[in-house]
Design a protein around this motif. Structure first.
Motif, PDB file in Angstrom:
ATOM      1  N   GLN A 175       0.838  -1.186   0.000  1.00  0.00           N
ATOM      2  CA  GLN A 175       0.000   0.000   0.000  1.00  0.00           C
ATOM      3  C   GLN A 175       0.882   1.250   0.000  1.00  0.00           C
ATOM      4  OE1 GLN A 175      -3.288  -0.138  -0.231  1.00  0.00           O
ATOM      5  NE2 GLN A 175      -3.357  -2.377  -0.078  1.00  0.00           N
ATOM      6  N   PRO A 176       0.403   2.326  -0.625  1.00  0.00           N
ATOM      7  CA  PRO A 176       1.182   3.574  -0.575  1.00  0.00           C
ATOM      8  C   PRO A 176       1.355   4.044   0.865  1.00  0.00           C
ATOM      9  CG  PRO A 176      -0.534   3.702  -2.254  1.00  0.00           C
ATOM     10  CD  PRO A 176      -0.813   2.465  -1.448  1.00  0.00           C
ATOM     11  N   ALA A 177       2.524   4.548   1.182  1.00  0.00           N
ATOM     12  CA  ALA A 177       2.829   5.017   2.534  1.00  0.00           C
ATOM     13  C   ALA A 177       2.537   6.505   2.668  1.00  0.00           C
ATOM     14  CB  ALA A 177       4.298   4.756   2.855  1.00  0.00           C
ATOM     15  N   ALA A 178       2.214   6.909   3.887  1.00  0.00           N
ATOM     16  CA  ALA A 178       2.133   8.330   4.198  1.00  0.00           C
ATOM     17  C   ALA A 178       3.521   8.948   4.046  1.00  0.00           C
ATOM     18  CB  ALA A 178       1.603   8.532   5.612  1.00  0.00           C
ATOM     19  N   VAL A 179       3.575  10.272   3.915  1.00  0.00           N
ATOM     20  CA  VAL A 179       4.830  10.973   3.639  1.00  0.00           C
ATOM     21  C   VAL A 179       4.988  12.135   4.604  1.00  0.00           C
ATOM     22  CG1 VAL A 179       6.182  12.237   1.932  1.00  0.00           C
ATOM     23  CG2 VAL A 179       4.656  10.406   1.188  1.00  0.00           C
ATOM     24  N   PHE A 219       9.156  22.175  -6.421  1.00  0.00           N
ATOM     25  CA  PHE A 219      10.379  21.384  -6.284  1.00  0.00           C
ATOM     26  C   PHE A 219      10.063  20.014  -5.682  1.00  0.00           C
ATOM     27  CE2 PHE A 219      13.567  20.401  -2.897  1.00  0.00           C
ATOM     28  CZ  PHE A 219      14.562  19.883  -3.697  1.00  0.00           C
ATOM     29  N   LEU A 220       9.242  19.987  -4.641  1.00  0.00           N
ATOM     30  CA  LEU A 220       8.860  18.715  -4.024  1.00  0.00           C
ATOM     31  C   LEU A 220       8.023  17.867  -4.968  1.00  0.00           C
ATOM     32  CD1 LEU A 220       7.868  19.854  -0.407  1.00  0.00           C
ATOM     33  CD2 LEU A 220      10.032  18.849  -1.150  1.00  0.00           C
ATOM     34  N   LEU A 221       7.020  18.487  -5.578  1.00  0.00           N
ATOM     35  CA  LEU A 221       6.039  17.739  -6.367  1.00  0.00           C
ATOM     36  C   LEU A 221       6.580  17.297  -7.723  1.00  0.00           C
ATOM     37  CD1 LEU A 221       2.948  19.963  -5.547  1.00  0.00           C
ATOM     38  CD2 LEU A 221       3.403  17.671  -4.668  1.00  0.00           C
ATOM     39  N   GLU A 222       7.474  18.095  -8.291  1.00  0.00           N
ATOM     40  CA  GLU A 222       7.985  17.784  -9.617  1.00  0.00           C
ATOM     41  C   GLU A 222       9.290  16.995  -9.598  1.00  0.00           C
ATOM     42  OE1 GLU A 222       8.274  21.449 -11.822  1.00  0.00           O
ATOM     43  OE2 GLU A 222       6.228  22.062 -11.278  1.00  0.00           O
ATOM     44  N   GLU A 223      10.027  17.080  -8.488  1.00  0.00           N
ATOM     45  CA  GLU A 223      11.344  16.459  -8.465  1.00  0.00           C
ATOM     46  C   GLU A 223      11.515  15.417  -7.360  1.00  0.00           C
ATOM     47  OE1 GLU A 223      14.524  19.309  -8.606  1.00  0.00           O
ATOM     48  OE2 GLU A 223      13.598  20.456 -10.232  1.00  0.00           O
ATOM     49  N   LEU A 227       9.449  14.096  -4.752  1.00  0.00           N
ATOM     50  CA  LEU A 227       8.483  13.006  -4.546  1.00  0.00           C
ATOM     51  C   LEU A 227       8.507  12.000  -5.699  1.00  0.00           C
ATOM     52  CD1 LEU A 227       5.408  14.795  -2.906  1.00  0.00           C
ATOM     53  CD2 LEU A 227       7.249  13.505  -1.810  1.00  0.00           C
ATOM     54  N   PRO A 228       8.550  12.444  -6.965  1.00  0.00           N
ATOM     55  CA  PRO A 228       8.662  11.446  -8.039  1.00  0.00           C
ATOM     56  C   PRO A 228       9.940  10.617  -7.957  1.00  0.00           C
ATOM     57  CG  PRO A 228       7.889  13.536  -8.919  1.00  0.00           C
ATOM     58  CD  PRO A 228       8.315  13.800  -7.501  1.00  0.00           C
ATOM     59  N   GLU A 229      11.048  11.244  -7.551  1.00  0.00           N
ATOM     60  CA  GLU A 229      12.309  10.505  -7.451  1.00  0.00           C
ATOM     61  C   GLU A 229      12.226   9.446  -6.357  1.00  0.00           C
ATOM     62  OE1 GLU A 229      16.043   9.442  -8.737  1.00  0.00           O
ATOM     63  OE2 GLU A 229      14.669  10.889  -9.636  1.00  0.00           O
ATOM     64  N   LYS A 261      10.092   6.343  -7.129  1.00  0.00           N
ATOM     65  CA  LYS A 261      10.610   5.269  -7.981  1.00  0.00           C
ATOM     66  C   LYS A 261      10.959   4.024  -7.176  1.00  0.00           C
ATOM     67  CE  LYS A 261      12.649   8.429 -11.399  1.00  0.00           C
ATOM     68  NZ  LYS A 261      13.931   8.915 -11.991  1.00  0.00           N
ATOM     69  N   GLU A 262      11.264   4.224  -5.900  1.00  0.00           N
ATOM     70  CA  GLU A 262      11.681   3.116  -5.050  1.00  0.00           C
ATOM     71  C   GLU A 262      10.646   2.740  -3.995  1.00  0.00           C
ATOM     72  OE1 GLU A 262      14.416   1.495  -5.692  1.00  0.00           O
ATOM     73  OE2 GLU A 262      15.022   2.882  -7.287  1.00  0.00           O
ATOM     74  N   VAL A 263       9.793   3.683  -3.613  1.00  0.00           N
ATOM     75  CA  VAL A 263       8.819   3.460  -2.551  1.00  0.00           C
ATOM     76  C   VAL A 263       7.462   3.984  -3.008  1.00  0.00           C
ATOM     77  CG1 VAL A 263       8.304   3.839  -0.099  1.00  0.00           C
ATOM     78  CG2 VAL A 263      10.671   3.917  -0.888  1.00  0.00           C
ATOM     79  N   LYS A 264       6.410   3.247  -2.715  1.00  0.00           N
ATOM     80  CA  LYS A 264       5.062   3.701  -3.051  1.00  0.00           C
ATOM     81  C   LYS A 264       4.635   4.789  -2.064  1.00  0.00           C
ATOM     82  CE  LYS A 264       3.259  -0.571  -5.105  1.00  0.00           C
ATOM     83  NZ  LYS A 264       2.209  -1.626  -4.988  1.00  0.00           N
TER      84      LYS A 264
END
Length: 287
Positions: free
Chosen positions: A70-74, A146-150, A152-154, A157-160
């Motif tokens: 399941q996707p994790a909280a952040v 910066f967070l949303l475009e770079e 968090l997507p990065e 790639k390794e964690v949902k």
């Protein structure tokens, strides 16, 4: 102004209450305990496009309870080096390990980001990153982008990671604190939980206007925990203690879901670190 009961418990008896920062000590939730599984922290290097020509380090904490199903909280932390240290004032990985294990927090992936530096390598002292004030104190959506475009997507790639804004929090100290608020203020559709330690809601780059903006703007779905001390900074930019109280007063006037804990300390993380476990539980509560 609301005073959290925990703030009073953390003060020494009246005769020595004004020992200032020495009154605040880390509790058991900030210590390692046998049998509590430890999350994994990894270190990364990032060159930004949103903040051109800047480079920075960041750390990712993945709790042992994360299974990838399941996707994790952040939760994002500015000045990540200060929050990720296990022997520092906050010791966030230790606190998360303890609280997640007891079910007092959801499964949270922590992202600890250092400020950007204009150059080909990061500075030895992350506090000296030369783009820090621009990134943190500017009132715009640039850091949110910066967070949303770079970032968090990065990391994604390794964690949902969840895209639910109610399951995304952001935290910072000093200028990182006002940065955390700005991200949620600009993008409440993406971040709705804010934790600020000795936040710089002063006129470094115009941040002193927030109390007025809050009072005259329709409410945004933001929950915010503010911590500050009466011995905080007082300089040409403003008075940090008064500015945080003005912010809290505006939040109260508008009926925001907020908490303000005032103490006797100065411009550091000692008080904020001492109450971090309770701060996180309040911020992430479900009722």
């Amino acid at each position: 102004m609301r005073i959290h009961p925990l703030a009073l418990l953390l003060l020494l008896p009246a005769a020595v209450a004004f020992a200032k920062d020495d009154a605040y000590t880390l509790g058991p939730d900030s210590q390692r305990h046998e049998g509590v599984p430890q999350g994994k922290v990894t270190k990364h290097l990032h060159t930004s496009k949103v903040f051109p020509d800047t480079i920075r380090e960041y750390y990712v904490y993945v709790p042992a309870q994360y299974k990838g199903e399941q996707p994790a909280a952040v939760m994002v932390f500015q000045d990540g080096h200060a929050y990720v240290k296990e022997d520092g004032e906050f010791r966030v990985p230790v606190v998360l390990d303890n609280l997640i294990q007891r079910g007092e927090l959801p499964v949270i992936v922590g992202i600890f980001i250092n400020p950007g530096h204009n150059g080909t390598s990061v500075p030895e002292n992350p506090w000296k990153a030369n783009n820090r004030s621009f990134e943190y104190d500017t009132l715009s959506d640039q850091y949110a982008r910066f967070l949303l475009e770079e970032i968090l997507p990065e990391v994604g790639k390794e964690v949902k990671l969840t895209d639910d804004p109610d399951q995304r929090a952001i935290c910072g100290i000093s200028s990182g604190g006002i940065c955390a608020w700005t991200v949620a203020w600009e993008r409440p559709d993406q971040f709705r939980k804010v934790l600020s330690h000795v936040g710089s809601f002063t006129n470094i780059r115009g941040g002193h206007v927030y109390p007025a903006l809050i009072r005259k703007t329709d409410n945004k779905p933001i929950r915010v925990f503010l911590q500050d001390g009466s011995e905080d900074l007082d300089n040409a930019h403003g008075n940090w203690w008064l500015s945080n109280q003005q912010l809290a007063a505006a939040l109260k006037f508008k009926g925001y879901d907020y908490q303000f804990v005032g103490g006797e300390g100065g411009h550091n993380g000692k008080h904020g670190g001492a109450i971090l476990p309770e701060s996180l539980k309040w911020l992430w509560r479900t009722e």
